[in-house]
Design a protein around this motif. Structure first.
Motif, short mmCIF file in Angstrom:
data_model
loop_
_atom_site.label_atom_id
_atom_site.label_comp_id
_atom_site.label_asym_id
_atom_site.label_seq_id
_atom_site.Cartn_x
_atom_site.Cartn_y
_atom_site.Cartn_z
N THR A 54 -32.99 43.51 -7.01
CA THR A 54 -31.75 43.11 -7.44
C THR A 54 -31.06 43.52 -8.57
N GLU A 55 -32.04 43.85 -9.63
CA GLU A 55 -31.74 44.59 -10.68
C GLU A 55 -31.43 46.08 -10.51
N LEU A 56 -32.00 46.75 -9.38
CA LEU A 56 -31.71 48.29 -9.17
C LEU A 56 -30.21 48.03 -8.32
N SER A 90 -27.85 46.19 -8.53
CA SER A 90 -26.65 45.99 -9.90
C SER A 90 -26.51 47.12 -10.57
N GLU A 91 -27.52 47.84 -10.88
CA GLU A 91 -27.36 49.07 -11.51
C GLU A 91 -26.75 50.13 -10.74
N LYS A 102 -37.55 52.38 -18.19
CA LYS A 102 -36.10 52.69 -17.80
C LYS A 102 -35.95 53.64 -16.86
N TYR A 117 -44.48 52.03 -14.54
CA TYR A 117 -43.20 51.17 -14.87
C TYR A 117 -43.37 50.63 -16.15
N LYS A 141 -38.07 41.25 -4.65
CA LYS A 141 -36.60 41.01 -5.01
C LYS A 141 -36.11 40.84 -6.32
N ASP A 142 -36.92 40.54 -7.23
CA ASP A 142 -36.27 40.65 -8.65
C ASP A 142 -35.91 41.88 -8.88
N LEU A 143 -36.85 43.15 -8.92
CA LEU A 143 -36.56 44.21 -9.13
C LEU A 143 -35.52 44.91 -8.32
N LYS A 182 -39.16 52.24 -11.42
CA LYS A 182 -38.75 50.80 -10.92
C LYS A 182 -38.94 50.75 -9.42
N VAL A 214 -35.75 54.82 -13.42
CA VAL A 214 -35.22 54.10 -12.06
C VAL A 214 -36.32 54.42 -10.93
#
Length: 247
Positions: A221-223, A225-226, A181, A176, A217-219, A186, A183
């Motif tokens: 949450t980003e995924l 949202s994407e 970038k 990662y 959780k942080d990763l 990630k 996915v």
């Protein structure tokens, strides 16, 4: 027949796909039986058995899937033994062990599953060692460590499980960091943090448990949202959030 099977698989028409893969396998066997020394036909038959194994597994016919995976593994082993420097055959053999391990684990045969995952891991480790810049081999190695960790945890070997989950996480993080970038990388890193959070919870280390769940959780949450329509990512995020709320 193979393309029709693959397309029906993507459309979710697994029974239809199974029929086409069966026809593909029948033709492949006829070719191999007529020309048993033809390496391409032998490899093609192995691939056809793997396709049948995957489809039967997806349909829940695990015993039938196991039969096809055994046949694929037998042929892949013969090909690799005849051509030990062929990277494709070595990688295919590793994958056949992986599929056998997954199926045996699903059937509850954990000791047998562990044997297959170890065979898979050893081959992938050799492949990665020979080609350390190959990101697919590195990603597969991370996955093999994860499967070993999962199986050892199911067998109650928590200390051993932790070692494998940490190795999987290390490789996933390197992938990662090198390809931020990507996915898939990630998502794999998020999952590796999940497993570390879970195993530390099992051994009673709440500080580490919370630390890794927060990273996951942080990763996630980003995924999410994407890719807001990705149900699997949402489920993983909900799972982590529920674990955090209980700490």
């Amino acid at each position: 027949y193979e393309k029709l099977g693959e397309t029906h698989t993507l459309l979710g028409n697994l029974d239809k796909a199974l029929g086409f893969f069966g026809e593909r396998s029948r033709l492949s066997k006829e070719l191999y039986d007529a020309y048993p020394n033809n390496v391409v036909y032998k490899n093609g038959l192995a691939i056809s058995y793997a396709k049948l194994g995957q489809t039967n597994s997806s349909l829940g016919y695990l015993s039938k899937a196991l039969e096809f995976y055994d046949e694929a593994n037998r042929l892949e082993k013969e090909l690799y033994n005849s051509y030990p420097t062929n990277v494709e055959f070595k990688n295919s053999l590793a994958f056949s062990y992986f599929e056998l391990g997954v199926t045996q684990k699903s059937l509850g045969n954990l000791v047998k599953a562990l044997e297959f995952f170890e065979e898979c891991h050893n081959l992938i480790k050799e492949l990665y060692g020979s080609s350390p810049n190959n990101v697919d081999f590195k990603n597969n190695l991370a996955s093999s460590y994860e499967k070993l960790g999962q199986t050892h945890s199911s067998l109650g070997n928590l200390a051993k499980s932790l070692e494998f989950f940490e190795e999987s996480n290390r490789l996933s993080k390197e992938l990662y960091d090198a390809h931020p970038k990507n996915v898939v990388f990630k998502g794999n890193l998020a999952l590796s943090y999940q497993w570390l959070g879970w195993i530390y919870g099992e051994v009673g280390n709440k500080t580490k448990t919370k630390e890794y769940y927060l990273l996951s959780k942080d990763l996630l949450t980003e995924l999410v949202s994407e890719s807001p329509n990705n149900i699997k990512l949402k489920k993983n995020l909900d799972w982590v959030l529920s674990k955090l709320s209980g700490l």
